[in-house]
Write an enzyme that holds these catalytic residues in place. Sequence first.
Site, PDB file in Angstrom:
ATOM      1  CE  LYS A 158      13.908 -11.567 -22.992  1.00  0.00           C
ATOM      2  NZ  LYS A 158      13.007 -11.532 -21.821  1.00  0.00           N
ATOM      3  CD  GLN A 165      11.048  -9.270 -19.731  1.00  0.00           C
ATOM      4  OE1 GLN A 165      10.995  -9.918 -20.751  1.00  0.00           O
ATOM      5  NE2 GLN A 165      11.921  -9.259 -19.062  1.00  0.00           N
ATOM      6  CG  ASP A 170      10.793 -16.825 -20.317  1.00  0.00           C
ATOM      7  OD1 ASP A 170      11.872 -16.741 -20.690  1.00  0.00           O
ATOM      8  OD2 ASP A 170      10.206 -15.734 -19.726  1.00  0.00           O
TER       9      ASP A 170
END
Length: 283
Positions: free
Chosen positions: A49, A93, A116
């Site tokens: 990422k 994460q 997200d």
Amino acid sequence: MSVTLIRGKPIAERIRTEVAEQVKEVGHIGLVTVLVGDDPASDVYIRLKHKAAVEAGIDATDLRLPAETNEAELLAKLAELDANADVDAILVQLPLPKHIDEAKVIRALEPAKDVDGFHPFNAGQLYLGRQTLVPATPLGVMAMLTEHEIQLDGARAVVIGRSDIVGKPMAHLLMQANATVTICHSHTRDLARHTLDADVLIAAVGVPAMVSPDMVKAGSVVVDVGINRTEAGIVGDVDPGAAELAAFMTPVPGGVGPMTIACLLQNAVRCARYRRGDIDYPA
Ligand code: NDP
């Protein structure tokens, strides 16, 4: 009839080039990723990422916290990032270590910085049919279907998997595109009865090759979200033999995988535009 492979890489590359242009337009975009602990798979995801974000010109910070970090410490760190005007987008994460309540942490994010799209407000917006920040993997699948001009209006779509990250948001996006959607999961009886009816079949399960060719309707579109590490390498949730029947199919690897990161970067641009007021974040 031979299958058309829907490859993610070229579409993802184009999106990433577009994102790089948009980053120039917006100016500075600050993305902070937060990884608690040293899970090796998470480490790989975070590195990928970051590499992609930096290549697109995004100012990405890789914040690593020790596995012993407690919930209060993590929440305090997130409050700091929420309040920091240089930070447009925050990614925590998952999975978090077991002693931390994931739902509580996600709820603590400023929804407009939730790159997200996991915050309940953003999930709720999707549920209501008002897309704001949407999880990147299902967004990537929709971009692939759009690219290949797959007719969704009126189509029968079957999603196997109902996770908050893939299955549920996927089903909502398909419904918004006017498909008739069936969601299957581990309690579904006679899965093949559903899948054989699918014009568009999305497998997001995490079980290698669980969709066998005899579960696939001839001429259908098969999207394999699964990424399963096996002795034979990375395989999907769909048996590659399904390509004999499908009209369109995504390969694994090289299918949905590259799309997720590209769409995550798109979301980072969206976060920055919300914060600058270029587009309205719903109050
Ligand atoms: P989860 O484990 O959170 O969800 C799996 C879903 O599959 C659950 O809803 C589960 O049902 C259902 N399921 C499990 N076994 C069966 C079965 N035998 N029959 C029918 N349904 C079943 O996984 P994720 O949604 O996070 O991920 C799914 C897959 O996608 C994984 O392989 C993951 O690695 C991959 N993935 C790929 C990404 C990419 O970028 N390409 C990104 C994210 C994930 P129930 O709810 O009843 O337990």
